[in-house]
Design a protein around this motif. Structure first.
Motif, short mmCIF file in Angstrom:
data_model
loop_
_atom_site.label_atom_id
_atom_site.label_comp_id
_atom_site.label_asym_id
_atom_site.label_seq_id
_atom_site.Cartn_x
_atom_site.Cartn_y
_atom_site.Cartn_z
N HIS A 102 0.70 -1.32 0.44
CA HIS A 102 -0.12 0.39 -0.08
C HIS A 102 0.53 1.07 -0.28
CE1 HIS A 102 -3.58 -2.27 1.52
NE2 HIS A 102 -3.82 -2.79 0.48
N PHE A 103 2.04 1.21 -0.01
CA PHE A 103 3.11 2.10 -0.24
C PHE A 103 3.85 2.18 -1.90
CE2 PHE A 103 7.07 5.05 1.43
CZ PHE A 103 6.27 6.00 1.08
N THR A 104 3.46 1.90 -2.56
CA THR A 104 4.00 1.26 -3.68
C THR A 104 3.65 2.81 -4.62
OG1 THR A 104 1.23 0.81 -4.73
CG2 THR A 104 2.55 -1.08 -4.07
N TRP A 105 4.76 2.70 -6.07
CA TRP A 105 5.44 3.74 -6.99
C TRP A 105 5.11 2.73 -8.10
CZ3 TRP A 105 5.38 8.94 -5.21
CH2 TRP A 105 5.20 9.71 -3.68
N MET A 106 4.63 3.93 -9.55
CA MET A 106 4.87 3.79 -10.15
C MET A 106 6.46 4.32 -10.61
SD MET A 106 2.88 5.20 -13.80
CE MET A 106 0.98 4.02 -13.25
N LEU A 107 7.51 3.18 -11.14
CA LEU A 107 8.99 3.52 -11.15
C LEU A 107 8.93 3.83 -12.37
CD1 LEU A 107 10.13 1.95 -8.45
CD2 LEU A 107 9.45 3.38 -8.44
N LYS A 108 7.96 2.85 -13.53
CA LYS A 108 8.48 3.38 -14.97
C LYS A 108 7.22 2.53 -15.85
CE LYS A 108 11.32 0.73 -18.59
NZ LYS A 108 11.92 0.14 -18.96
N ALA A 109 6.91 3.53 -16.54
CA ALA A 109 5.37 3.21 -17.62
C ALA A 109 5.67 4.00 -18.44
CB ALA A 109 4.48 4.48 -17.28
N GLU A 110 6.64 3.72 -19.65
CA GLU A 110 6.59 3.42 -21.33
C GLU A 110 6.14 2.81 -22.38
OE1 GLU A 110 11.22 2.29 -21.55
OE2 GLU A 110 11.64 4.02 -20.78
#
Length: 298
Positions: free
Chosen positions: A55-63
């Motif tokens: 629940h402390f997740t982050w989008m680290l890549k979106a290509e």
């Protein structure tokens, strides 16, 4: 049914379901106009990587086709934030989530994914600042409403157990469930990935292998295998490690029945800013729970 020992070391998370989350962010990125337009070909070209403590997740890549589309996703969130206080769900879990998501994106350069809980991990929305903030302090959760909701859930379970509601109506009433989807995938060897809480095992390259993170995993009868993520960015990684330290200290305190370690865990938590308050909270908690705690805590 027998499961491999590795299955004892992972847990389900309720925030992310792989196909749904990619479709949702593909729409935000302008890759597709709606979720129904999302195809396997689109999926293969959309490289999205998410990681973090539960629940402390982050989008680290979106290509998409090699183009960084995270700024487009963030802009979509910013646009939605402009109207999120004009109606809809304004409960504590939902209010100002888009405004917070965009503010954290501007600060750290990455999109938080589970904002309704991520905002509870950071100290910025606790109302301790001197100057007025763009986003007001968090609201206290509507406790009584949640008690009523949980009671209704238990009554629903009891109705199935007592056969007041036939078990044949379960899917009609409840619909698909994250846990049962994963079990079906494992038993049927369907090869679908899921976000689950699992030891890192090298997926996030600059965090320890035993860090327990929410990761996209291939899951079969032998257990979860996290897919590669890459590095956790500085700043975000520091916040992740503090939360992991809090978890580790809490677990060690419970195992050793050690009040000093429990107090240290409390003081490590990023939201605690007063030793006196922490001591008072622990004292009150242990007093209220003493009847169900092991003798060593009394």
């Amino acid at each position: 049914m027998r499961f491999a020992p590795e299955l004892k070391s992972f847990a389900l998370c309720d925030s992310l379901h792989m196909p749904h989350v990619k479709k949702r962010y593909a729409v935000r990125a302008g890759v597709v106009t709606d979720q129904e337009s999302y195809t396997p070909d689109i999926d293969s070209r959309f490289d999205m990587r998410i990681a973090g403590v539960n629940h402390f997740t982050w989008m680290l890549k979106a290509e998409f086709d090699g183009e960084n589309v995270m700024p487009k996703i963030a802009e979509s969130i910013r646009e939605q934030a402009a109207t999120e206080d004009t109606g809809g769900d304004v409960g504590a879990k939902a209010i100002f989530n888009n405004a917070i998501a965009h503010q954290l994106y501007e600060a750290f350069g990455y999109v938080p994914v589970c904002v309704s809980h991520t905002k509870e991990y950071v100290s910025f929305y606790q109302g301790h600042g001197v100057l007025e903030e763009i986003v007001p302090p968090l609201k206290i959760w509507e406790t009584e409403a949640r008690y009523d909701r949980h009671e209704a859930m238990w009554n629903q379970v009891d109705d199935f157990v007592t056969r007041k509601v036939p078990i044949g109506q379960f899917m009609e009433v409840m619909g698909p469930d994250h846990a049962t989807d994963i079990i079906e995938n494992m038993v049927g060897n369907l090869g679908q990935p899921f976000y689950v809480n699992s030891p890192n095992r090298g997926a996030v390259t600059n965090m320890s292998d035993d860090a327990f993170l929410e990761l996209l995993c291939d899951v079969d009868m032998n257990g979860p295998v996290p897919r590669p993520v890459g590095e956790m960015p500085r700043g975000i990684r520091g916040m992740q490690e503090v939360v992991l330290d809090t978890h580790e200290l809490t677990a060690e305190a419970v195992a050793k029945c050690d009040y000093g370690l429990l107090r240290r865990a409390m003081l490590t938590d990023p939201l605690v800013n007063s030793i006196a308050d922490a001591d008072a909270i622990l004292k009150e908690l242990l007093e209220h729970e003493k009847e169900v705690l092991p003798e060593c805590w009394r």
